[in-house]
Design a protein around this motif. Structure first.
Motif, PDB file in Angstrom:
ATOM      1  N   VAL A  28       0.456  -1.094  -0.045  1.00 57.05           N
ATOM      2  CA  VAL A  28       0.151  -0.050  -0.350  1.00 57.05           C
ATOM      3  C   VAL A  28       0.518   1.607  -0.036  1.00 57.05           C
ATOM      4  CG1 VAL A  28      -2.211   1.032   1.005  1.00 57.05           C
ATOM      5  CG2 VAL A  28      -1.542  -1.504   1.186  1.00 57.05           C
ATOM      6  N   GLU A  29       0.251   1.997  -1.122  1.00 52.30           N
ATOM      7  CA  GLU A  29       1.671   3.578  -1.043  1.00 52.30           C
ATOM      8  C   GLU A  29       0.344   4.469  -0.053  1.00 52.30           C
ATOM      9  OE1 GLU A  29       3.219   6.773  -4.202  1.00 52.30           O
ATOM     10  OE2 GLU A  29       2.517   4.606  -5.046  1.00 52.30           O
ATOM     11  N   THR A  30       0.039   4.829   0.438  1.00 50.57           N
ATOM     12  CA  THR A  30      -0.462   6.162   0.911  1.00 50.57           C
ATOM     13  C   THR A  30       0.080   7.471   0.878  1.00 50.57           C
ATOM     14  OG1 THR A  30      -1.317   4.813   3.165  1.00 50.57           O
ATOM     15  CG2 THR A  30      -1.201   6.965   3.319  1.00 50.57           C
ATOM     16  N   VAL A  31      -0.516   7.810   0.452  1.00 54.11           N
ATOM     17  CA  VAL A  31      -0.440   9.452   0.082  1.00 54.11           C
ATOM     18  C   VAL A  31      -1.396  10.660   0.354  1.00 54.11           C
ATOM     19  CG1 VAL A  31       0.608  10.687  -2.713  1.00 54.11           C
ATOM     20  CG2 VAL A  31       1.305   8.209  -2.300  1.00 54.11           C
ATOM     21  N   ALA A  32      -1.142  11.885   1.307  1.00 52.35           N
ATOM     22  CA  ALA A  32      -1.771  13.110   1.417  1.00 52.35           C
ATOM     23  C   ALA A  32      -2.072  13.414   0.376  1.00 52.35           C
ATOM     24  CB  ALA A  32      -1.219  13.336   2.737  1.00 52.35           C
ATOM     25  N   VAL A  33      -3.506  13.647  -0.100  1.00 52.10           N
ATOM     26  CA  VAL A  33      -3.331  15.343  -1.226  1.00 52.10           C
ATOM     27  C   VAL A  33      -3.965  16.131  -0.889  1.00 52.10           C
ATOM     28  CG1 VAL A  33      -3.051  12.558  -3.309  1.00 52.10           C
ATOM     29  CG2 VAL A  33      -5.407  13.605  -2.438  1.00 52.10           C
ATOM     30  N   TYR A  34      -4.753  16.062   0.536  1.00 60.57           N
ATOM     31  CA  TYR A  34      -5.261  17.197   1.060  1.00 60.57           C
ATOM     32  C   TYR A  34      -5.173  17.548   2.460  1.00 60.57           C
ATOM     33  CZ  TYR A  34      -9.226  14.569   2.720  1.00 60.57           C
ATOM     34  OH  TYR A  34      -9.797  14.055   3.769  1.00 60.57           O
ATOM     35  N   ARG A  35      -4.747  18.328   2.816  1.00 58.94           N
ATOM     36  CA  ARG A  35      -4.884  19.116   4.491  1.00 58.94           C
ATOM     37  C   ARG A  35      -7.085  19.538   4.717  1.00 58.94           C
ATOM     38  NH1 ARG A  35      -0.613  23.050   3.134  1.00 58.94           N
ATOM     39  NH2 ARG A  35       0.220  21.359   3.846  1.00 58.94           N
ATOM     40  N   ALA A  36      -7.195  19.061   5.708  1.00 55.84           N
ATOM     41  CA  ALA A  36      -8.252  19.908   7.053  1.00 55.84           C
ATOM     42  C   ALA A  36      -7.361  21.156   7.666  1.00 55.84           C
ATOM     43  CB  ALA A  36      -9.199  18.773   7.272  1.00 55.84           C
ATOM     44  N   VAL A  37      -8.190  22.280   7.477  1.00 64.70           N
ATOM     45  CA  VAL A  37      -7.038  23.339   7.932  1.00 64.70           C
ATOM     46  C   VAL A  37      -8.252  24.209   9.426  1.00 64.70           C
ATOM     47  CG1 VAL A  37      -6.276  25.736   8.452  1.00 64.70           C
ATOM     48  CG2 VAL A  37      -5.794  23.999   6.299  1.00 64.70           C
ATOM     49  N   THR A  38      -7.756  23.344  10.021  1.00 67.97           N
ATOM     50  CA  THR A  38      -8.970  24.523  11.239  1.00 67.97           C
ATOM     51  C   THR A  38      -8.995  25.571  11.050  1.00 67.97           C
ATOM     52  OG1 THR A  38      -8.945  22.350  12.486  1.00 67.97           O
ATOM     53  CG2 THR A  38      -9.820  23.994  13.843  1.00 67.97           C
ATOM     54  N   VAL A  39     -10.186  26.027  11.086  1.00 63.55           N
ATOM     55  CA  VAL A  39     -10.641  28.387  11.286  1.00 63.55           C
ATOM     56  C   VAL A  39      -9.734  28.338  12.933  1.00 63.55           C
ATOM     57  CG1 VAL A  39     -12.377  27.909   9.926  1.00 63.55           C
ATOM     58  CG2 VAL A  39     -12.843  28.037  12.321  1.00 63.55           C
ATOM     59  N   ASP A  40      -9.318  29.479  12.859  1.00 60.91           N
ATOM     60  CA  ASP A  40      -8.199  29.998  14.083  1.00 60.91           C
ATOM     61  C   ASP A  40      -9.844  30.518  15.450  1.00 60.91           C
ATOM     62  OD1 ASP A  40      -6.577  30.171  13.189  1.00 60.91           O
ATOM     63  OD2 ASP A  40      -6.392  31.784  11.283  1.00 60.91           O
ATOM     64  N   THR A  41     -10.746  31.404  14.880  1.00 54.27           N
ATOM     65  CA  THR A  41     -12.304  31.381  15.373  1.00 54.27           C
ATOM     66  C   THR A  41     -13.779  31.075  15.289  1.00 54.27           C
ATOM     67  OG1 THR A  41     -12.328  33.805  14.615  1.00 54.27           O
ATOM     68  CG2 THR A  41     -10.581  33.351  16.366  1.00 54.27           C
ATOM     69  N   LEU A  42     -14.274  31.051  15.905  1.00 55.92           N
ATOM     70  CA  LEU A  42     -15.742  30.613  15.241  1.00 55.92           C
ATOM     71  C   LEU A  42     -16.484  31.414  14.618  1.00 55.92           C
ATOM     72  CD1 LEU A  42     -17.427  28.354  16.833  1.00 55.92           C
ATOM     73  CD2 LEU A  42     -18.523  29.916  18.200  1.00 55.92           C
ATOM     74  N   PRO A  43     -16.761  31.090  13.397  1.00 54.70           N
ATOM     75  CA  PRO A  43     -17.034  32.292  12.417  1.00 54.70           C
ATOM     76  C   PRO A  43     -18.367  33.380  12.698  1.00 54.70           C
ATOM     77  CG  PRO A  43     -16.688  29.776  11.487  1.00 54.70           C
ATOM     78  CD  PRO A  43     -16.984  30.128  13.187  1.00 54.70           C
ATOM     79  N   SER A  44     -18.160  34.201  12.456  1.00 54.40           N
ATOM     80  CA  SER A  44     -18.657  35.202  12.933  1.00 54.40           C
ATOM     81  C   SER A  44     -20.562  34.706  12.656  1.00 54.40           C
ATOM     82  CB  SER A  44     -19.107  36.675  11.897  1.00 54.40           C
ATOM     83  OG  SER A  44     -19.308  36.215  10.745  1.00 54.40           O
ATOM     84  N   GLU A  45     -21.089  33.868  11.430  1.00 44.86           N
ATOM     85  CA  GLU A  45     -22.825  33.382  11.592  1.00 44.86           C
ATOM     86  C   GLU A  45     -22.554  32.516  12.930  1.00 44.86           C
ATOM     87  OE1 GLU A  45     -20.208  33.634   7.262  1.00 44.86           O
ATOM     88  OE2 GLU A  45     -19.617  33.028   9.192  1.00 44.86           O
ATOM     89  N   ALA A  46     -21.520  31.701  12.896  1.00 43.03           N
ATOM     90  CA  ALA A  46     -21.850  30.735  13.659  1.00 43.03           C
ATOM     91  C   ALA A  46     -22.465  31.618  15.251  1.00 43.03           C
ATOM     92  CB  ALA A  46     -20.431  29.704  14.106  1.00 43.03           C
ATOM     93  N   GLU A  47     -21.835  32.348  15.517  1.00 40.84           N
ATOM     94  CA  GLU A  47     -22.004  33.706  16.638  1.00 40.84           C
ATOM     95  C   GLU A  47     -22.798  33.335  16.558  1.00 40.84           C
ATOM     96  OE1 GLU A  47     -18.836  35.801  17.837  1.00 40.84           O
ATOM     97  OE2 GLU A  47     -16.785  35.154  17.839  1.00 40.84           O
ATOM     98  N   ALA A  48     -23.337  33.807  15.246  1.00 38.73           N
ATOM     99  CA  ALA A  48     -24.550  34.947  15.254  1.00 38.73           C
ATOM    100  C   ALA A  48     -25.572  34.476  15.065  1.00 38.73           C
ATOM    101  CB  ALA A  48     -24.169  35.810  14.201  1.00 38.73           C
ATOM    102  N   ALA A  49     -25.602  33.020  14.836  1.00 46.58           N
ATOM    103  CA  ALA A  49     -26.312  31.652  14.984  1.00 46.58           C
ATOM    104  C   ALA A  49     -27.060  31.073  16.709  1.00 46.58           C
ATOM    105  CB  ALA A  49     -26.678  30.178  14.387  1.00 46.58           C
ATOM    106  N   LEU A  50     -25.553  31.063  17.011  1.00 47.66           N
ATOM    107  CA  LEU A  50     -26.099  30.755  18.767  1.00 47.66           C
ATOM    108  C   LEU A  50     -26.328  31.366  19.623  1.00 47.66           C
ATOM    109  CD1 LEU A  50     -22.563  28.937  18.994  1.00 47.66           C
ATOM    110  CD2 LEU A  50     -24.898  27.620  18.578  1.00 47.66           C
TER     111      LEU A  50
END
Length: 238
Positions: free
Chosen positions: A141-163
Motif C-alpha cells: 500500500v502506497e499512502t499519499v496525502a493529497v489534501y489537508r483540512a485546516v481548522t479555522v482560527d476562531t468561531l465564524p461570525s455566522e456561527a456566533e450569530a446563530a448561537l
C-alpha cells in the motif's frame, strides 16, 4: 428546525440544500477548510486499485499530473459520496463500500490477493489506519496525502450569530470540526449556548468532544453516512 452546518465547503452547501428541501432553516459556518496539497508525490503505477475515503480526494487530484493514471485504475471508495465525486471526475470503474474504512478494507481484500499494489489517496490527518490494516494482510500500500483540512482560527461570525440567536440543532461531520466548535465557542464565551442545541453527529468518534464538554443532547447516526444523519434529524423534528 433551525440548523447550523459546520462542515467544509463545498459539501456544506450541498448538505444545506438537502436540509432545506426537507423544510429546515439552515445557517452555514464551516469550521474547517480543505486545501489540496500541491505537488503530492504519487509513485509510478500501475496499481491494482486506488482507495479513496473522502470526496475531498476528487477535488485535490482534479489538476494533478497523474490524474489520468489514477482514474484509469479501479477505484474503491468508502461510501457513495466519495464514489460519486470520483465518478464526476471521470472515473468509470468504481466500487463503493457503502460504509466505513473497515468495510472498505474487507471489500478490497475480497477482490484482490496479496501482494497487490494499492494506492491510498488520503487526507494529511487520518482518524484510522486503512493502509496499515491492508499491509497487515500482505498488500503493498502506497499512502499519499493529497489534501489537508485546516481548522479555522476562531468561531465564524455566522456561527456566533446563530448561537446567540438560538438554533435547534448543529450538524457535525468530523471529530476535528466538533473539537473546533467546542474550542471556538469556549473562546468566544458561548460554550453554554453552543452546547444547548441538539447535536447530530456522523459517528460516535465525532461525538466525543461534545460529550466531553458536557453536551447532553448528542445524537449519533446509525451509520457514518450523510443520509443516515439527515434521517436522524428527522426523528427528532418537532
Amino acid at each position: 428546525m433551525r440548523l447550523l452546518v459546520t462542515r467544509p465547503e463545498p459539501e456544506a452547501a450541498r448538505t444545506a440544500a438537502a436540509l432545506r428541501a426537507r423544510g429546515h432553516s439552515v445557517i452555514i459556518a464551516p469550521l474547517l477548510r480543505i486545501e489540496p496539497l500541491d505537488g503530492a508525490a504519487i509513485g509510478a503505477g500501475p496499481w491494482a486499485a486506488v482507495l479513496v475515503t473522502s470526496a475531498n480526494v476528487a477535488h485535490a487530484i482534479a489538476v494533478h499530473a497523474k490524474r489520468a493514471a489514477i482514474l484509469g485504475a479501479p477505484v474503491f471508495a468508502v461510501g457513495d459520496r466519495s464514489a460519486n465525486a470520483m465518478r464526476a471526475l471521470g472515473c468509470a470503474n468504481i466500487i463503493s463500500a457503502g460504509g466505513n474504512a473497515g468495510d472498505l478494507a474487507r471489500i478490497v481484500a475480497a477482490h484482490f490477493s496479496p501482494p497487490a499494489r494499492l494506492l491510498y489517496l488520503a487526507g494529511e490527518q487520518r482518524s484510522g489506519d486503512l493502509g496499515g490494516e491492508l499491509r497487515a494482510k500482505g498488500f503493498a500500500v502506497e499512502t499519499v496525502a493529497v489534501y489537508r483540512a485546516v481548522t479555522v482560527d476562531t468561531l465564524p461570525s455566522e456561527a456566533e450569530a446563530a448561537l446567540a440567536g438560538g438554533v435547534d440543532g448543529v450538524l457535525h461531520f468530523s471529530r476535528r470540526s466538533a473539537e473546533a466548535y467546542v474550542e471556538g465557542a469556549q473562546a468566544a464565551g458561548l460554550l453554554e449556548s453552543a452546547l444547548r442545541p441538539a447535536h447530530f453527529c456522523l459517528s460516535a468518534q465525532v461525538a466525543v468532544p461534545l460529550q466531553g464538554a458536557g453536551g447532553r443532547l448528542v445524537h449519533i447516526a446509525r451509520q457514518p453516512a450523510e443520509a443516515a444523519l439527515l434521517d436522524l434529524i428527522g426523528t427528532h423534528q418537532g
